[in-house]
Scaffold this active site. Sequence first.
Site, PDB file in Angstrom:
ATOM      1  N   LEU A 220       0.814  -1.230   0.011  1.00  0.00           N
ATOM      2  CA  LEU A 220       0.279   0.197  -0.026  1.00  0.00           C
ATOM      3  C   LEU A 220       1.064   1.314  -0.090  1.00  0.00           C
ATOM      4  O   LEU A 220       1.950   1.398   0.770  1.00  0.00           O
ATOM      5  CB  LEU A 220      -0.818   0.003   1.376  1.00  0.00           C
ATOM      6  CG  LEU A 220      -2.058  -0.920   0.970  1.00  0.00           C
ATOM      7  CD1 LEU A 220      -2.811  -0.884   2.475  1.00  0.00           C
ATOM      8  CD2 LEU A 220      -3.139  -0.326   0.206  1.00  0.00           C
ATOM      9  N   ASP A 221       0.530   2.357  -0.720  1.00  0.00           N
ATOM     10  CA  ASP A 221       1.185   3.559  -0.779  1.00  0.00           C
ATOM     11  C   ASP A 221       1.308   4.329   0.701  1.00  0.00           C
ATOM     12  O   ASP A 221       0.482   3.916   1.356  1.00  0.00           O
ATOM     13  CB  ASP A 221       0.585   4.585  -2.065  1.00  0.00           C
ATOM     14  CG  ASP A 221       1.198   4.055  -3.324  1.00  0.00           C
ATOM     15  OD1 ASP A 221       2.148   3.297  -3.474  1.00  0.00           O
ATOM     16  OD2 ASP A 221       0.336   4.165  -4.121  1.00  0.00           O
ATOM     17  N   PRO A 222       2.367   4.994   1.004  1.00  0.00           N
ATOM     18  CA  PRO A 222       2.283   5.509   2.127  1.00  0.00           C
ATOM     19  C   PRO A 222       1.153   6.319   2.555  1.00  0.00           C
ATOM     20  O   PRO A 222       0.632   6.445   3.637  1.00  0.00           O
ATOM     21  CB  PRO A 222       3.557   6.516   2.145  1.00  0.00           C
ATOM     22  CG  PRO A 222       4.474   5.863   1.222  1.00  0.00           C
ATOM     23  CD  PRO A 222       3.617   5.147   0.166  1.00  0.00           C
ATOM     24  N   MET A 223       0.339   7.030   1.598  1.00  0.00           N
ATOM     25  CA  MET A 223      -0.725   7.898   1.922  1.00  0.00           C
ATOM     26  C   MET A 223      -2.038   6.825   2.103  1.00  0.00           C
ATOM     27  O   MET A 223      -2.859   7.572   2.394  1.00  0.00           O
ATOM     28  CB  MET A 223      -1.078   8.691   0.759  1.00  0.00           C
ATOM     29  CG  MET A 223      -1.690   8.302  -0.595  1.00  0.00           C
ATOM     30  SD  MET A 223      -2.193   9.311  -1.570  1.00  0.00           S
ATOM     31  CE  MET A 223      -4.167   9.453  -0.940  1.00  0.00           C
ATOM     32  N   ALA A 224      -1.912   5.539   1.695  1.00  0.00           N
ATOM     33  CA  ALA A 224      -3.033   4.797   1.783  1.00  0.00           C
ATOM     34  C   ALA A 224      -3.170   3.965   3.228  1.00  0.00           C
ATOM     35  O   ALA A 224      -2.079   3.941   3.923  1.00  0.00           O
ATOM     36  CB  ALA A 224      -2.843   3.623   0.702  1.00  0.00           C
TER      37      ALA A 224
END
Length: 314
Positions: A50-54
């Site tokens: 998962l991307d950091p913002m997710a």
Amino acid sequence: MANHTSAKRKYPDIHGIILLNKPKGISSNLAMQKLRHLIKAKKAGHTGNLDPMATGLLPCCFGDATKVAHLLINSDKTYLARCVLGSQTDTGDATGEVIKTAKKTQATESEIAQACAALTGDIQQIPPMYSALHHNGQRLYDLARQGKTVDRPARPATIHHFKLLDNHPEYIDFEIKVSKGTYIRTLLEDFATELGTVAHMSALHRTQTGVFSGEHMLTLEEIETTINSDGGLNNCLMPMQEALLEYPKLTLTASQTQALIHGKQISHRVTDDTYALYDHNGFFMGIGIAENDRLRVKNIFMKSYLQSQAKQAI
């Protein structure tokens, strides 16, 4: 300087899966490492970045359970995604710089339904430059940070459903179920193209990975509280065979169990390709592969198997 390797060796063998609710702002790997140190597990791996913002569901596998991680990485996944029309960023999400704007910032439900329908089913998707894919030995995101853009071949993806949840004046919320390797931010950019505008993803939350749903996921803080309670780690550690619920269960005889442990194939009338294997006492052993009425082992989880037998003997 602390010796990371020696510290790791002091941790015990812990086998199982924890459903982590990944926090916003850190990478999946850092979230997993925080969890590994929290429960003091020797070996760990996660099941789909998962991307950091997710935020949301990140199944973390420990010990022998890391051998089933690939089954979850390759599984379908479901997300709640927020789309903002009218501005496109270089990363495709809210962490990037705006590189393009458009006057159309809202859409009717009819327009949205039509655009979603056009992108449902089997599609071709060009991966974003800000992704971890490799190009000539370099990560695409490293090239992107250098201001470079390279051609990326389109890859097949399956959009199982693309469902409108809320058409707000400032954003659109969706529930989206996709096959492995699908980029939701790219899908939302393609959605905007269908509407004749541009867009970026402002929030992403994963709610399902394969057989696991987010219903029972826990934050790092909740896990810490749980392992310090009376039930301890067992209150949040799931047995690894939970990842194999979609595969048929095969119970072996004592002689079959010994044969497979020693790497032999056995004769067995089987109809499916992959099985969850259990020994004659009902202990989970691993994964078996069937070929031409012969059964062989794909993975035997010996550490956890012996640990289960030892616990039963106490």
